[in-house]
Design an enzyme around this catalytic site. Sequence first.
Site, short mmCIF file in Angstrom:
data_model
loop_
_atom_site.label_atom_id
_atom_site.label_comp_id
_atom_site.label_asym_id
_atom_site.label_seq_id
_atom_site.Cartn_x
_atom_site.Cartn_y
_atom_site.Cartn_z
N HIS A 177 0.83 -1.39 0.05
CA HIS A 177 -0.15 0.19 -0.11
C HIS A 177 0.48 0.63 -0.05
CE1 HIS A 177 -3.82 -1.95 0.52
NE2 HIS A 177 -3.28 -3.37 0.89
N ASP A 389 3.42 9.55 -0.67
CA ASP A 389 2.19 9.10 0.09
C ASP A 389 2.33 7.44 -1.17
OD1 ASP A 389 -0.06 8.48 1.07
OD2 ASP A 389 -0.42 10.20 0.89
P1 ADQ Z 1 -3.12 6.37 5.02
O1 ADQ Z 1 -1.48 7.10 5.01
O2 ADQ Z 1 -3.35 6.16 5.89
O3 ADQ Z 1 -2.57 4.80 3.65
P2 ADQ Z 1 -4.57 7.60 3.32
O4 ADQ Z 1 -4.80 6.97 1.65
O5 ADQ Z 1 -5.49 9.82 2.95
O6 ADQ Z 1 -3.11 7.63 3.95
O7 ADQ Z 1 -6.29 7.35 3.83
C1 ADQ Z 1 -6.41 7.90 4.81
C2 ADQ Z 1 -8.42 7.97 5.48
O8 ADQ Z 1 -7.88 7.97 6.69
C3 ADQ Z 1 -8.54 8.07 4.42
O9 ADQ Z 1 -9.71 7.08 4.07
C4 ADQ Z 1 -9.61 9.22 5.47
O10 ADQ Z 1 -10.69 9.32 5.09
C5 ADQ Z 1 -9.45 8.53 6.68
N1 ADQ Z 1 -8.76 10.07 7.57
C6 ADQ Z 1 -7.96 11.30 7.43
N2 ADQ Z 1 -8.77 11.75 8.09
C7 ADQ Z 1 -9.77 11.39 8.96
C8 ADQ Z 1 -10.49 12.47 10.41
N3 ADQ Z 1 -9.06 12.90 11.02
N4 ADQ Z 1 -11.33 11.06 10.76
C9 ADQ Z 1 -11.43 10.47 10.22
N5 ADQ Z 1 -11.07 9.83 8.84
C10 ADQ Z 1 -9.46 10.08 8.34
C11 ADQ Z 1 -2.04 4.04 3.65
C12 ADQ Z 1 -1.01 5.09 2.67
C13 ADQ Z 1 -1.67 5.24 1.13
C14 ADQ Z 1 -3.05 4.22 0.66
C15 ADQ Z 1 -3.49 3.61 1.73
C16 ADQ Z 1 -4.28 3.01 1.11
O11 ADQ Z 1 -0.26 5.14 3.28
O12 ADQ Z 1 -1.14 5.79 0.41
O13 ADQ Z 1 -3.69 5.43 -0.22
O14 ADQ Z 1 -2.88 3.09 2.39
O15 ADQ Z 1 -3.74 2.19 -0.30
#
Ligand code: ADQ
Length: 480
Positions: A177, A389
């Site tokens: 991921h 990312d």
């Molecule tokens: P993450 O690094 O966690 O995931 P991301 O893809 O942005 O990053 O996902 C974050 C999730 O957390 C989103 O679904 C978002 O809605 C949720 N979120 C963020 N802030 C929030 C808040 N304050 N309250 C509730 N929910 C919140 C890892 C990798 C990424 C990759 C994903 C999926 O680092 O690059 O996209 O896995 O493969």
Amino acid sequence: MLLWSLIATRSQEIAMSRKSRLVIVANRLPVKRVKRKGKLVWETSPGGLVTAMTPILNDTGGSWVGWSGAAGKAPPAFTHENMRVHPVPISAEQLEKFYGGFSNTTLWPLYHDSVRTPQFHRRWWWPYVDVNRRFAEAVADEVSPGDMVWVHDYQLQLVPGMLRELRPDVRIGFFLHIPFPPEELFAQLPWRREILAGMLGADVVGFQTPSSARNFASAAKLYTEAKGPERGMDFRGRKVRVQAFPISIDVKHMEQVGMSAPVTDLATQLRTDLASSRTGDRRVLLGVDRLDYTKGIDIRLRAFEELLTRGSLTADDCVLVQVAVPSRESVDDYAELRAYVERLSGRINGQFGRPGRAAVHYLYRSLPFEELAAYYRMADVMVVTPLRDGMNLVAKEYVAANEGDTGTLVLSEFAGAAHELGSGALLVNPHDVDGLAATMEMALTLDDRERQRRMGLLRQAVRKNTVFGWAESFLEALAS
Ligand code: ADQ
């Protein structure tokens, strides 16, 4: 719903044609233990992977192998909503070294361009090996000949190789991921051969972007006996398919929630609360991230400070809302980042705010899904500025939640999402504070036509690829 059942049906066909079940292996289980009316029960925990996999597992009666979230002994395997759940025990000491140590202080920074210095400790490596073996053994107990196993992410990179030794009679897929780093960075890892051989134990190795797939293939050729093209590398007498499968979100669901009446009302309310200014027309910039040093939250704040210092826009014209979800609080780098981000927010408000009109609103908490959707709906500009990312789902959620052609996305070139969203977003190099400040200003002052044109492109790109399409294409590759 149609897509949902299509995928479940297609996956069932794939599974049936091979008389196989699907076993998902991830660090965390898709359920957590909670107290309801005085009783401890298992409840599904929300998340992208869970959303994509649950319908498939429920339909095909598959299994999920993972850690429950509590250190120590694990309960025996059980059935939850037609899915078999197999908890893997991890002790508190293993957790500290395997998870806090090797996964999050060695691999996480190394794979994100070493934006923090990765630490290499033998005392963390062996618990990583032990925990990976424990996962592989749990899966080996769970599968029957011909089953398909899909292993997820950087915490479990040795599992495919270990499982192949235990069970050469199953199909094994692996998906990373997070980014796979360029060979020059990966070369630093003292256990690079072991990690590569572990991943090459899979039949299909999936990445978020073509550049991660390329990085992996070149490191594999350099440090192992793997040869040949990415689509079919030769490794120890087997073919390994290395390919990009960009992950996405449940687009329809996000669109529906974004447009629902409660979310629309809350978005209007938030907008009214934030708009208190002399001109009455205050534009809102939004950041939503896990509080992680890879996400560029501090740089975003510094760029906003720069924007206000230049004076072409004032805190009466615009406001930045930063929502940060607490993350890995026991790791030092994360505690330091939190302190820095809070200091920066205070500094900006100290200089540019006044009573009743903060320049920055900083929320340190996780938000319920509907509330998060309301923040997406009300923001004029979404600022997504990771230094690196894998994908970044927040960028895609923002686009899906904004049904009309309102809103502008400022997106880092170094997010995997830039591959799909690059033509509609305003792309930035997040290391360039001046450039980021200028792009934020441009986003705030974009004319309606250009904004609509860009949002149209973004919507097209996001609708093209859903989380269900992602799962289906990976499983098809694994079944073929
Ligand atoms: P993450 O690094 O966690 O995931 P991301 O893809 O942005 O990053 O996902 C974050 C999730 O957390 C989103 O679904 C978002 O809605 C949720 N979120 C963020 N802030 C929030 C808040 N304050 N309250 C509730 N929910 C919140 C890892 C990798 C990424 C990759 C994903 C999926 O680092 O690059 O996209 O896995 O493969």
